[in-house]
Structures are given as C-alpha cells and as structure tokens.
Design an enzyme around this catalytic site. Structure first.
Site, mmCIF file in Angstrom:
data_model
loop_
_atom_site.group_PDB
_atom_site.id
_atom_site.type_symbol
_atom_site.label_atom_id
_atom_site.label_comp_id
_atom_site.label_asym_id
_atom_site.label_seq_id
_atom_site.Cartn_x
_atom_site.Cartn_y
_atom_site.Cartn_z
ATOM 1 N N GLY A 1 69.139 -30.938 10.869
ATOM 2 C CA GLY A 1 68.159 -29.847 10.878
ATOM 3 C C GLY A 1 68.088 -29.018 9.602
ATOM 4 O O GLY A 1 67.367 -28.017 9.551
ATOM 5 N N GLN A 2 68.816 -29.436 8.551
ATOM 6 C CA GLN A 2 68.733 -28.663 7.299
ATOM 7 C C GLN A 2 67.297 -28.644 6.811
ATOM 8 O O GLN A 2 66.555 -29.589 7.024
ATOM 9 C CB GLN A 2 69.605 -29.297 6.198
ATOM 10 C CG GLN A 2 71.083 -29.076 6.357
ATOM 11 C CD GLN A 2 71.718 -30.200 7.154
ATOM 12 O OE1 GLN A 2 71.050 -30.845 7.958
ATOM 13 N NE2 GLN A 2 72.989 -30.428 6.951
ATOM 14 N N ARG A 3 66.955 -27.577 6.116
ATOM 15 C CA ARG A 3 65.568 -27.413 5.683
ATOM 16 C C ARG A 3 65.043 -28.649 4.952
ATOM 17 O O ARG A 3 63.919 -29.089 5.193
ATOM 18 C CB ARG A 3 65.462 -26.180 4.780
ATOM 19 C CG ARG A 3 64.043 -25.766 4.476
ATOM 20 C CD ARG A 3 64.010 -24.483 3.697
ATOM 21 N NE ARG A 3 64.220 -23.314 4.525
ATOM 22 C CZ ARG A 3 63.294 -22.784 5.318
ATOM 23 N NH1 ARG A 3 62.104 -23.340 5.397
ATOM 24 N NH2 ARG A 3 63.543 -21.716 6.031
#
Ligand code: G3D
Ligand code: MG
Length: 186
Positions: A69-71
């Site tokens: 889910g990291q940007r």
C-alpha cells in the site's frame, strides 16, 4: 473426463472467492492475514509486491490478495481489480494524520468499474492501541455513509489480539455467497 467430473470441476471453481486486501501501508493487512493463517505475527515486513494466500472456509476456497500500500505502489492496485468478489479495506485506527489520505484512496477505489460488484468491509484495525479511533469515528472520518455503490460494513478489529479477524472473513464470505451463490445449491 465424464460429464459429472466436468460439472463437479466447474462447481468447485464457482465456489472460489477472490478477495482483495487493500489499504495504506502499515495498516496491518499482512499481519491480519498471518493471524488468519495461524502464522507467527512477530515478524512482518512491508509488502513490496503482492502475495496470495489461499484459505478453505466451509465449502468455499478463498484466494486472498495482499497488495502493498505504499504511495508508490498504489498505481498498481488496478492490476488486481479483475473479478474481485470482495474488498477488505484495512485502516490503522491510530493513524489520525493519514485518515484523510485513507478516505480519498478508498473513495477513488470505489469509483472503479471493475470493483463495482464487490462487497466492501472496512476493518478498523489496531483497536488494541491506546488512542485508536473507534469504528464509529472511522465511519465518520472515511464518510462511509455516503457509499451507495457497494454493500459495506465496518468492524473494529485487532490483528494482535485477534479481535474480529475471523468474524470479518465470515461476513465477507456470507455477503459474497448471498449475492453470487444463492442459487447454486450444494
Ligand atoms: P501492511 O501489510 O498493511 O502494510 P503490516 O501492515 O501487516 O506490515 O503491519 C504494519 C505494522 O503494524 C507492524 O508493526 C504490525 O505488527 C503492526 N500491526 C498490525 N496490526 C496491528 C494491530 O492490530 N495492533 C497493533 N498494535 N499493531 C499492529 P511493525 O512494528 O513490525 O512495523
Ligand atoms: Mg503488507
């Protein structure tokens, strides 16, 4: 291969569910899945790509996709939308600073055509932490009430204590089964 075998094979396939775990990084997606699987939750490292976990739940086979889910990884989420039966949106209830980001990402996901039929459960995770927002507060902060496009539910949970982890999967399976498999029989 006899006709009966083919029918049985198709039925087995039909009883698979594809469930997508998404949310901001650090929300606890991987830890929840480890908890479900009975794995050691002492060592979780950030998910850089994706992992698929398969669980048997009653007569259903659940294929759960855990996507980072990291940007920088979020643009790739769309590669996983196809044929999703349910979306599990995991929230770090103690991360007040990113609640707005969390809300925007969720609402933009819900615009996706390919997710249109999916059930949605929001997991207000990390309830074991002091100062965590309650599920009622998260419902407000993420403006869940405005969602008209998906059948949704919010549940408080904790991957660490195990609170509601199995119950959440139970809700997902029932909701998807009620929609898709109600006329399949056994
Ligand atoms: P992600 O897969 O959503 O990115 P992870 O998140 O499962 O990697 O978890 C991120 C961190 O949050 C981990 O801590 C993990 O132990 C912690 N965590 C996950 N669920 C809970 C929970 O319910 N309660 C608490 N207190 N912590 C949780 P580290 O320290 O390893 O980064
Ligand atoms: Mg992860």
């Amino acid at each position: 291969m006899g006709l009966l075998t083919i029918i049985r094979k198709n039925q087995r396939k039909a009883k698979e569910m594809r469930i997508l775990f998404l949310g901001l990084d650090n929300a606890g997606k991987t830890t929840i899945l480890k908890r479900l699987n009975g794995d050691d939750i002492g060592s979780v490292s950030p998910t850089l790509g994706f992992e698929i976990k398969t669980f048997i739940h009653g007569k259903y086979t659940l294929n759960i996709w855990d996507v980072g889910g990291q940007r920088t990884l979020r643009p790739y989420w769309r590669n996983y939308f196809e044929q999703t039966d349910a979306l599990v949106w995991v929230v770090d209830s103690s991360d007040r600073l990113r609640m707005q980001d969390c809300k925007e990402e969720l609402h933009s996901l819900l615009q996706e055509d390919r997710l249109a039929g999916a059930s949605l459960i929001v997991l207000a995770n990390k309830q074991d932490l002091n100062g965590a927002m309650t599920d009622a507060e998260i419902k407000e902060a993420l403006d869940l009430r405005s969602i008209r496009t998906h059948n949704w539910k919010i549940m408080p949970c904790s991957a660490i204590t195990g609170q509601n982890v199995a119950e959440a999967v139970g809700w997902v399976v029932n909701d998807v089964a009620g929609r898709i498999y109600y006329n399949l029989g056994d």
